[in-house]
Design a protein around this motif. Structure first.
Motif, PDB file in Angstrom:
ATOM      1  N   ALA A  17      -2.694 -15.695 -42.144  1.00 50.50           N
ATOM      2  CA  ALA A  17      -2.868 -17.150 -42.285  1.00 50.50           C
ATOM      3  C   ALA A  17      -1.863 -17.690 -43.313  1.00 50.50           C
ATOM      4  N   HIS A  18      -1.681 -16.953 -44.389  1.00 46.52           N
ATOM      5  CA  HIS A  18      -0.752 -17.380 -45.439  1.00 46.52           C
ATOM      6  C   HIS A  18       0.690 -17.377 -44.904  1.00 46.52           C
ATOM      7  N   TRP A  19       1.000 -16.332 -44.155  1.00 44.01           N
ATOM      8  CA  TRP A  19       2.340 -16.216 -43.581  1.00 44.01           C
ATOM      9  C   TRP A  19       2.594 -17.365 -42.575  1.00 44.01           C
ATOM     10  N   HIS A  20       1.585 -17.691 -41.770  1.00 42.33           N
ATOM     11  CA  HIS A  20       1.679 -18.783 -40.790  1.00 42.33           C
ATOM     12  C   HIS A  20       1.961 -20.111 -41.508  1.00 42.33           C
ATOM     13  N   ASP A  21       1.223 -20.327 -42.577  1.00 47.10           N
ATOM     14  CA  ASP A  21       1.384 -21.536 -43.380  1.00 47.10           C
ATOM     15  C   ASP A  21       2.825 -21.639 -43.902  1.00 47.10           C
ATOM     16  N   GLU A  22       3.309 -20.550 -44.459  1.00 46.31           N
ATOM     17  CA  GLU A  22       4.662 -20.560 -45.048  1.00 46.31           C
ATOM     18  C   GLU A  22       5.747 -20.728 -43.990  1.00 46.31           C
ATOM     19  N   THR A  23       5.537 -20.070 -42.842  1.00 37.95           N
ATOM     20  CA  THR A  23       6.553 -20.141 -41.777  1.00 37.95           C
ATOM     21  C   THR A  23       6.714 -21.572 -41.272  1.00 37.95           C
ATOM     22  N   LEU A  24       5.584 -22.249 -41.074  1.00 38.95           N
ATOM     23  CA  LEU A  24       5.671 -23.623 -40.571  1.00 38.95           C
ATOM     24  C   LEU A  24       6.205 -24.575 -41.635  1.00 38.95           C
ATOM     25  N   TRP A  25       5.867 -24.276 -42.876  1.00 40.81           N
ATOM     26  CA  TRP A  25       6.396 -25.127 -43.950  1.00 40.81           C
ATOM     27  C   TRP A  25       7.915 -24.997 -44.029  1.00 40.81           C
ATOM     28  N   PHE A  26       8.418 -23.822 -43.735  1.00 40.54           N
ATOM     29  CA  PHE A  26       9.862 -23.593 -43.702  1.00 40.54           C
ATOM     30  C   PHE A  26      10.507 -24.508 -42.637  1.00 40.54           C
ATOM     31  N   VAL A  27       9.851 -24.622 -41.471  1.00 39.49           N
ATOM     32  CA  VAL A  27      10.378 -25.495 -40.406  1.00 39.49           C
ATOM     33  C   VAL A  27      10.335 -26.949 -40.869  1.00 39.49           C
ATOM     34  N   ARG A  28       9.244 -27.289 -41.538  1.00 38.57           N
ATOM     35  CA  ARG A  28       9.121 -28.662 -42.049  1.00 38.57           C
ATOM     36  C   ARG A  28      10.264 -28.961 -43.037  1.00 38.57           C
ATOM     37  N   GLU A  29      10.578 -27.992 -43.893  1.00 35.72           N
ATOM     38  CA  GLU A  29      11.657 -28.209 -44.876  1.00 35.72           C
ATOM     39  C   GLU A  29      13.015 -28.364 -44.187  1.00 35.72           C
ATOM     40  N   LYS A  30      13.204 -27.595 -43.102  1.00 32.12           N
ATOM     41  CA  LYS A  30      14.469 -27.731 -42.357  1.00 32.12           C
ATOM     42  C   LYS A  30      14.581 -29.143 -41.782  1.00 32.12           C
ATOM     43  N   ARG A  31      13.438 -29.639 -41.305  1.00 34.63           N
ATOM     44  CA  ARG A  31      13.404 -31.007 -40.766  1.00 34.63           C
ATOM     45  C   ARG A  31      13.766 -32.024 -41.845  1.00 34.63           C
ATOM     46  N   ASP A  32      13.256 -31.806 -43.055  1.00 31.43           N
ATOM     47  CA  ASP A  32      13.536 -32.743 -44.154  1.00 31.43           C
ATOM     48  C   ASP A  32      15.031 -32.776 -44.467  1.00 31.43           C
ATOM     49  N   ILE A  33      15.622 -31.583 -44.579  1.00 34.15           N
ATOM     50  CA  ILE A  33      17.055 -31.509 -44.927  1.00 34.15           C
ATOM     51  C   ILE A  33      17.880 -32.205 -43.848  1.00 34.15           C
ATOM     52  N   SER A  34      17.546 -31.897 -42.596  1.00 37.07           N
ATOM     53  CA  SER A  34      18.313 -32.432 -41.472  1.00 37.07           C
ATOM     54  C   SER A  34      18.160 -33.956 -41.362  1.00 37.07           C
ATOM     55  N   SER A  35      16.942 -34.445 -41.545  1.00 31.78           N
ATOM     56  CA  SER A  35      16.742 -35.893 -41.390  1.00 31.78           C
ATOM     57  C   SER A  35      17.387 -36.662 -42.547  1.00 31.78           C
ATOM     58  N   LYS A  36      17.352 -36.048 -43.730  1.00 32.29           N
ATOM     59  CA  LYS A  36      17.961 -36.749 -44.878  1.00 32.29           C
ATOM     60  C   LYS A  36      19.491 -36.714 -44.793  1.00 32.29           C
ATOM     61  N   GLY A  37      20.007 -35.883 -43.895  1.00 32.49           N
ATOM     62  CA  GLY A  37      21.454 -35.777 -43.732  1.00 32.49           C
ATOM     63  C   GLY A  37      22.051 -36.981 -43.031  1.00 32.49           C
ATOM     64  N   ILE A  38      21.235 -37.827 -42.428  1.00 31.24           N
ATOM     65  CA  ILE A  38      21.810 -39.027 -41.800  1.00 31.24           C
ATOM     66  C   ILE A  38      21.163 -40.271 -42.427  1.00 31.24           C
ATOM     67  N   PRO A  39      22.010 -41.143 -42.982  1.00 32.18           N
ATOM     68  CA  PRO A  39      21.458 -42.284 -43.721  1.00 32.18           C
ATOM     69  C   PRO A  39      20.654 -43.241 -42.841  1.00 32.18           C
ATOM     70  N   GLU A  40      20.950 -43.258 -41.520  1.00 34.42           N
ATOM     71  CA  GLU A  40      20.275 -44.223 -40.657  1.00 34.42           C
ATOM     72  C   GLU A  40      18.951 -43.695 -40.089  1.00 34.42           C
ATOM     73  N   TRP A  41      18.417 -42.643 -40.691  1.00 33.55           N
ATOM     74  CA  TRP A  41      17.205 -42.004 -40.148  1.00 33.55           C
ATOM     75  C   TRP A  41      16.061 -42.999 -39.940  1.00 33.55           C
ATOM     76  N   GLU A  42      15.750 -43.767 -40.970  1.00 30.40           N
ATOM     77  CA  GLU A  42      14.605 -44.694 -40.854  1.00 30.40           C
ATOM     78  C   GLU A  42      14.894 -45.767 -39.806  1.00 30.40           C
ATOM     79  N   GLU A  43      16.177 -46.150 -39.718  1.00 31.51           N
ATOM     80  CA  GLU A  43      16.577 -47.139 -38.712  1.00 31.51           C
ATOM     81  C   GLU A  43      16.318 -46.578 -37.301  1.00 31.51           C
ATOM     82  N   LEU A  44      16.680 -45.293 -37.122  1.00 29.53           N
ATOM     83  CA  LEU A  44      16.476 -44.636 -35.825  1.00 29.53           C
ATOM     84  C   LEU A  44      14.986 -44.584 -35.474  1.00 29.53           C
TER      85      LEU A  44
END
Ligand code: SF4
Length: 452
Positions: A17-44
């Motif tokens: 369960a702990h590993w599952h939690d961490e693995t998905l959080w890793f995907v969430r963090e990748k999403r954060d980095i990628s979305s913050k990489g484009i300034p027009e994210w909120e506009e999109l």
């Protein structure tokens, strides 16, 4: 189906369960980095949300337009009011083509319609060609996540499954080795299948085409080798124009896996000479959901899975605890719309922290809709322990005397209450919680003594 019970099962294996939690959080963090990489994210996000609102307000018009333009392109369009009708349409095409084996790329809709068991019952071999889906298919399990179907399994599990099903070396957990074994196994299935089934990510009435997004290219491989392509789509998958595609493709890949673009975004517009494309438009409860003012915008969902990756409950309870094709926060809105009794515990599987709404690329107010469902379900049940205790608390907090007396009574009784009354299977509150130490006196009493 009770989410708390299923979640308790998942949590028995604490390490996993702990590993599952961490693995998905890793995907969430990748999403954060990628979305913050484009300034027009909120506009999109704003644009995507507006486009989808517009589509839902004119869905009948756009569906008929799609039927017209796709038919003009040579695509055979079918309408299915529910899962049963959808499955019958697929079967009738297979029977007409005398087809006994098909390849299928990831399609949440066909999972929702339980197409695999239906076809297998009729003697058709169904091979899911997405790697994650093939892994769970070997286990006779459904996907546990809409984007990452086998996210609940570790490398070691997959190595064991492949050793048993594909005769790979025992104990070899090398991802490249295992992926290659799957590739060889699937190549053979691709070569033999005369019919390929895919889902649809976006359908465009302006041009009569539809778009399928995959990272493995398995949809393309299946479709290009087969004579017949059957594409199954929920009626909400419309975007009006091709120019809108850029908005959604940028949002989808970044929200789902943190990639800037999905590897294969394939457009299907008309069948190649001698081949056929069938497009099945499936309702299966969507029109009813559209008629529910409070919940209709859940149909804006583009199935990116971001709300699952961020949800503290999903991460810690696993996809199977929801017992529905679409798990997680959005599934907890969609599933009660299909069967409110069966899925009555799902809207309560949330902290209502709002993280799901914050990451949703089409700005669905997910946590607010979960809260709405809770109220509907509680009203339908007629009473709730929570409502009764809130009414009692209201009476106590309104009267200083009642507050003072009840405080005294509780301080005296809580100390002497036997543990078995709090920590027993009938009291859900006691699971995983401890009663705090009871103070000797109220704050008022303490303050009066110590104010000098
Ligand atoms: S509700 Fe939003 S975040 Fe969740 S899967 Fe759908 S589009 Fe993605």
């Amino acid at each position: 189906m009770s989410h708390p019970n299923q979640a308790a099962n998942f949590l028995k294996d604490e390490k996993r369960a702990h590993w599952h939690d961490e693995t998905l959080w890793f995907v969430r963090e990748k999403r954060d980095i990628s979305s913050k990489g484009i300034p027009e994210w909120e506009e999109l996000r704003k644009l995507a949300s507006g486009i989808k609102d517009h589509v839902l307000s004119k869905l009948d018009y756009y569906l008929e337009e799609l039927e017209k333009t796709a038919s003009a392109n040579g695509i055979k369009v079918h309408w299915a009011k529910d899962a049963a009708e959808h499955n019958e349409i697929v079967l009738s095409i297979l029977q007409e083509k005398k087809c006994k084996a098909i390849v299928k790329s990831k399609s949440i809709l066909t999972e929702e319609c339980h197409l695999n068991p239906f076809l297998e019952k009729h003697g058709v071999e169904v091979v899911d060609t997405d790697l994650g889906e093939r892994i769970v298919q070997f286990l006779n399990q459904p996907p546990s996540h809409i984007v990452l179907p086998a996210i609940h399994l570790k490398k070691r599990d997959i190595s064991e499954i492949f050793h048993e099903k594909l005769q790979t070396e025992k104990g070899n957990e090398d991802p490249a080795y295992l992926t290659n074994a799957a590739r060889i196994h699937l190549r053979d299935k691709f070569m033999k299948a005369k019919v390929a089934i895919t889902g649809v990510n976006f359908a465009i009435p302006e041009t009569g085409e539809f778009v399928v997004c995959t990272n493995e290219g398995n949809a393309d491989m299946g479709v290009h080798l087969a004579d017949v392509h059957i594409a199954c789509m929920g009626i909400e998958k419309i975007i009006p124009k091709r120019e809108h595609l850029g908005v959604f493709l940028r949002l989808l890949a970044r929200s789902a896996t943190g990639q800037s673009i999905t590897n294969y975004n394939s457009h299907f517009r008309s069948p190649a000479p001698g081949k056929e494309i069938h497009l099945i438009l499936v309702d299966n409860g969507r029109t009813e959901q559209l008629s529910r003012e409070k919940f209709k915008n859940s149909l804006k969902c583009i199935r990116c899975g971001a709300c699952m990756n961020t949800c503290p409950i999903y991460r810690r309870s696993g996809g199977y605890s929801y017992g529905s094709t679409v798990p997680g926060p959005i599934g907890s809105i969609l599933s009660p719309g299909i069967d409110v009794k069966k899925y009555s515990t799902l809207p309560f599987a949330s902290t209502l922290c709002g993280s799901c709404s914050d990451v949703c690329p089409v700005k669905i107010n997910i946590h607010e809709q979960l809260y709405e469902w809770r109220q509907e379900i509680t009203k339908a049940q007629g009473w709730s322990a929570k409502e009764m205790s809130m009414k009692m608390a209201n009476g106590i907090f309104k009267s200083p005397l009642a507050y003072k007396v009840s405080g005294k009574v509780l301080r005296a009784t809580l100390k002497t209450l036997p543990d078995s009354l709090i920590y027993n299977p009938l009291n859900a509150w006691g699971k995983g919680r401890n009663v705090p130490e009871v103070p000797k006196e109220s704050f008022k009493e303490w303050y009066q003594k110590n104010r000098s």
